[in-house]
Write an enzyme that holds these catalytic residues in place. Structure first.
Site, PDB file in Angstrom:
ATOM      1  N   LYS A  13       4.094  13.573  22.006  1.00 50.75           N
ATOM      2  CA  LYS A  13       2.565  13.510  22.338  1.00 50.75           C
ATOM      3  C   LYS A  13       1.736  14.102  21.128  1.00 50.75           C
ATOM      4  O   LYS A  13       2.360  14.859  20.559  1.00 50.75           O
ATOM      5  CB  LYS A  13       2.150  14.564  23.508  1.00 50.75           C
ATOM      6  CG  LYS A  13       2.689  13.904  24.795  1.00 50.75           C
ATOM      7  CD  LYS A  13       1.812  12.706  25.107  1.00 50.75           C
ATOM      8  CE  LYS A  13       2.292  12.214  26.400  1.00 50.75           C
ATOM      9  NZ  LYS A  13       1.568  10.917  26.848  1.00 50.75           N
TER      10      LYS A  13
ATOM     11  N   LYS B  82      -0.205   6.724  14.876  1.00 55.20           N
ATOM     12  CA  LYS B  82      -1.402   7.099  15.520  1.00 55.20           C
ATOM     13  C   LYS B  82      -1.843   8.479  14.979  1.00 55.20           C
ATOM     14  O   LYS B  82      -2.935   8.667  15.035  1.00 55.20           O
ATOM     15  CB  LYS B  82      -0.820   7.593  17.078  1.00 55.20           C
ATOM     16  CG  LYS B  82      -1.565   7.242  17.967  1.00 55.20           C
ATOM     17  CD  LYS B  82      -0.717   7.341  19.177  1.00 55.20           C
ATOM     18  CE  LYS B  82      -1.488   7.652  20.529  1.00 55.20           C
ATOM     19  NZ  LYS B  82      -0.725   7.932  21.674  1.00 55.20           N
TER      20      LYS B  82
ATOM     21  N   CYS C 113      19.681  52.772   5.105  1.00 58.39           N
ATOM     22  CA  CYS C 113      18.651  53.559   5.367  1.00 58.39           C
ATOM     23  C   CYS C 113      19.013  54.561   6.263  1.00 58.39           C
ATOM     24  O   CYS C 113      19.488  55.492   6.268  1.00 58.39           O
ATOM     25  CB  CYS C 113      17.193  53.021   5.452  1.00 58.39           C
ATOM     26  SG  CYS C 113      15.670  54.119   5.017  1.00 58.39           S
TER      27      CYS C 113
ATOM     28  N   HIS D  71      16.976  49.950   0.803  1.00 58.02           N
ATOM     29  CA  HIS D  71      16.968  48.356   1.590  1.00 58.02           C
ATOM     30  C   HIS D  71      17.690  47.399   0.484  1.00 58.02           C
ATOM     31  O   HIS D  71      16.700  46.868   0.185  1.00 58.02           O
ATOM     32  CB  HIS D  71      15.996  48.121   2.385  1.00 58.02           C
ATOM     33  CG  HIS D  71      15.619  49.198   3.412  1.00 58.02           C
ATOM     34  ND1 HIS D  71      15.895  48.786   4.633  1.00 58.02           N
ATOM     35  CD2 HIS D  71      14.645  49.978   3.503  1.00 58.02           C
ATOM     36  CE1 HIS D  71      15.415  49.911   5.520  1.00 58.02           C
ATOM     37  NE2 HIS D  71      14.656  50.671   4.621  1.00 58.02           N
TER      38      HIS D  71
ATOM     39  N   GLU E   2      18.815  44.598   1.335  1.00 58.87           N
ATOM     40  CA  GLU E   2      18.369  43.408   2.117  1.00 58.87           C
ATOM     41  C   GLU E   2      17.212  42.808   1.501  1.00 58.87           C
ATOM     42  O   GLU E   2      17.172  41.681   1.658  1.00 58.87           O
ATOM     43  CB  GLU E   2      18.377  43.437   3.421  1.00 58.87           C
ATOM     44  CG  GLU E   2      17.135  44.149   3.937  1.00 58.87           C
ATOM     45  CD  GLU E   2      17.204  45.673   4.318  1.00 58.87           C
ATOM     46  OE1 GLU E   2      18.309  46.388   3.556  1.00 58.87           O
ATOM     47  OE2 GLU E   2      16.807  46.424   5.093  1.00 58.87           O
TER      48      GLU E   2
END
Ligand code: GLN
Length: 533
Positions: free
Chosen positions: A187, A223, A381, A507, A509
């Site tokens: 849609k 469309k 940590c 940290h 990461e």
């Protein structure tokens, strides 16, 4: 300077950040210099005080800014350096405007959303663009078109487009094309309406990224093009990725996104050579082996709470041609039912960061299990603080040792708040934040893993290792492997009689990239593989 604004339509969680980051990757691979920023409409000054249920992970930048996790995507997908100027919230904009007002900068005038708030938004966008020296600034607007909070940002962009010149600005609308099962159809109406909403504000999107579960057929594209007033080649299919988010840039490239954007903005640049990226994706999709790694946290049911950790594990595993098969363990379950039930047979244990005492004893149990079973352990940590408490209690016999965060009255505060931090009562941006250097001890596992004497890593915490316990713990085989250069703060610990047990106060990461995994994560996965074999 070219400006790309990324808006969201219909619903949230469409992966706008990922779309923005993916476009960044593609443009960078074309040899363009790219910078990304995010505008967040909420009134918090930064997300640092929001909990993970509200906001997912708080992503920390090198300068200590606590930002939205989309900035993590930006840093992982591109080489741009981000600072606090790259994540603007309504809270910050209002803070500045209200401070100006108190100083008397607008003396005599009524201070209003237009022009004062919108001017401040435009100033911040323009300043970042000009100071970055980039060819393209990609700006993502948080929230969904139609949100009340987002209006000043959209209005600012409308004015910005006029000022910067229409040829220098492109609006990319990330929108949902839902599939209605009963009708068997995709849609387009919700997208038509959200584009109409943008037009009401005076913004005409130039590109549609259509998030869809099924391929867009020619009719649907036609469309969307007709009703949304977007050239057919700018109707881009954004299907769900099959295996990994890192496929997104490749899929968007196949749809001709970067090609179209460069043509529309008259940007030079070569056809991107994505072979490095493609190889990385292939290693994720076709791993040679897999390794079971437990993550013991208290937000494991949330996808976004440990985002950067999961990404870092993916990067590290891909570099070693394997897949990290994650066993997500709720620390409270582990606390109730014992470590053995959840951790027996895993190749490694990771304890992430966190705040507050829920699940703490479970995490301590996990650290104990890893130490006693000689299973590789990585503590991040809070994970380092946990490892310290565990060792103090169970090896040094310091009964009920704890962090003063969890037990202010503990007899053995092995983790505590430093004297000069004690009077800090404000909660916003009041932690030890951002990049801090660490000196690594020679002949430590950490030194071997990093292969260098000094490192610099991102921090976000209040509590620290209590040096009063240093000697006592070292005598029992606790190794302080990294400290601040003056020796005053403990940054990294390991254990003497353990094959691979590392825990850091920072940290890591936040510094891992697809083709440049972080040494700690890579070392951890390598150790897990060895343990498994
Ligand atoms: N709650 C701990 C502290 O404030 C750890 C924080 C963290 O893991 N990010 O020191």
């Amino acid at each position: 300077m070219k400006y790309i604004f990324v808006t969201g339509g219909v619903v949230s969680s469409l992966g706008k950040g990922l779309a923005a980051a993916s476009l960044g990757t593609l443009l960078e691979h074309r040899g363009l210099k790219v910078v990304l920023m995010k505008l967040d409409p909420y009134l918090n000054v930064d997300p640092g005080t929001m909990n993970p249920f509200q906001h997912g992970e708080v992503y920390v930048l090198a300068d200590g800014a606590e930002t939205d996790l989309d900035l993590g995507h930006y840093e992982r997908f591109t080489n741009c350096t981000l600072t606090r100027a790259n994540n603007i919230t309504s809270g910050q904009v209002y803070e500045t405007v209200l401070a100006n007002e108190r100083r008397g900068d607008y003396l005599g005038k009524t201070v209003q959303v237009i022009p004062h708030i919108t001017d401040e938004i435009k100033r911040r966008i323009r300043d970042l663009g000009e100071n970055s020296g980039a060819d393209v600034l990609i700006t993502e607007i948080g929230g969904t078109t139609g949100d009340i909070e987002g209006l000043p940002f959209l209005e600012a962009i409308r004015q910005f487009q006029l000022e910067a010149g229409f040829g220098n600005v492109l609006i990319m609308h990330v929108t949902l094309i839902p599939y209605i099962k009963a009708a068997g159809e995709l849609k387009t109406k919700p997208t038509q309406q959200s584009v109409a909403k943008l037009r009401e504000i005076g913004l005409q999107p130039n590109v549609l990224i259509c998030r869809t579960e099924l391929p867009l057929d020619a009719d649907v594209r036609q469309k969307l093009s007709l009703y949304c007033n977007v050239p057919i080649e700018a109707v881009i299919e954004g299907g769900d990725v099959e295996h990994t988010i890192y496929e997104a840039p490749l899929n968007l490239q196949d749809e001709g996104l970067d090609e179209y954007v460069c043509r529309a903005l008259n940007l030079q640049g070569t056809t991107p050579d994505m072979s490095d990226w493609r190889k990385f994706v292939q290693r994720i999709i076709h791993p040679k082996k897999s390794v079971r790694v437990a993550v013991v946290g208290k937000y494991i049911e949330l996808q976004d709470a440990y985002k950067s950790i999961y990404e870092s594990l993916t990067h590290a595993a891909a570099a070693l041609d394997c897949a990290a098969d994650l066993v997500l363990v709720d620390a409270e379950d582990l606390e109730k039912e014992g470590a053995d039930k959840y951790l027996r047979g895993v190749a490694g244990v990771l304890v992430p960061g966190g705040f507050g005492d829920r699940g703490i004893e479970g995490k301590i149990g996990a650290a104990r299990f890893a130490r006693e079973s000689r299973t590789p352990f990585l503590g991040l940590c809070l994970g380092m603080q946990i490892a310290t408490i565990e060792f103090a209690r169970n090896v040094c016999g310091l009964e009920n040792a704890n962090s003063t965060e969890f037990d202010p009255e503990t007899l053995h505060p092995v983790i505590c708040i430093l004297e000069d931090q004690k009077d800090v009562t404000a909660k916003g941006a009041s932690m030890r934040l951002g990049m801090w250097p660490t000196r690594l001890g020679k002949n430590t596992l950490a030194h071997q893993v990093y292969g260098r004497d000094e490192i610099s890593e991102r921090h976000r915490h209040r509590y620290e290792f209590n040096m009063a316990y240093r000697e006592q713990m070292e005598n029992k085989g606790f190794i302080i492997a990294g400290t601040s250069p003056d020796g005053g703060l403990v940054e990294l610990i390991e254990l003497k009689n353990h094959p691979w047990y590392l825990a850091c106060q920072y940290h890591p990461e936040f510094q891992s990239k697809p083709n440049a995994p972080h040494p700690l994560f890579k070392g951890f996965i390598a150790a897990c593989l060895a343990h498994q074999d």
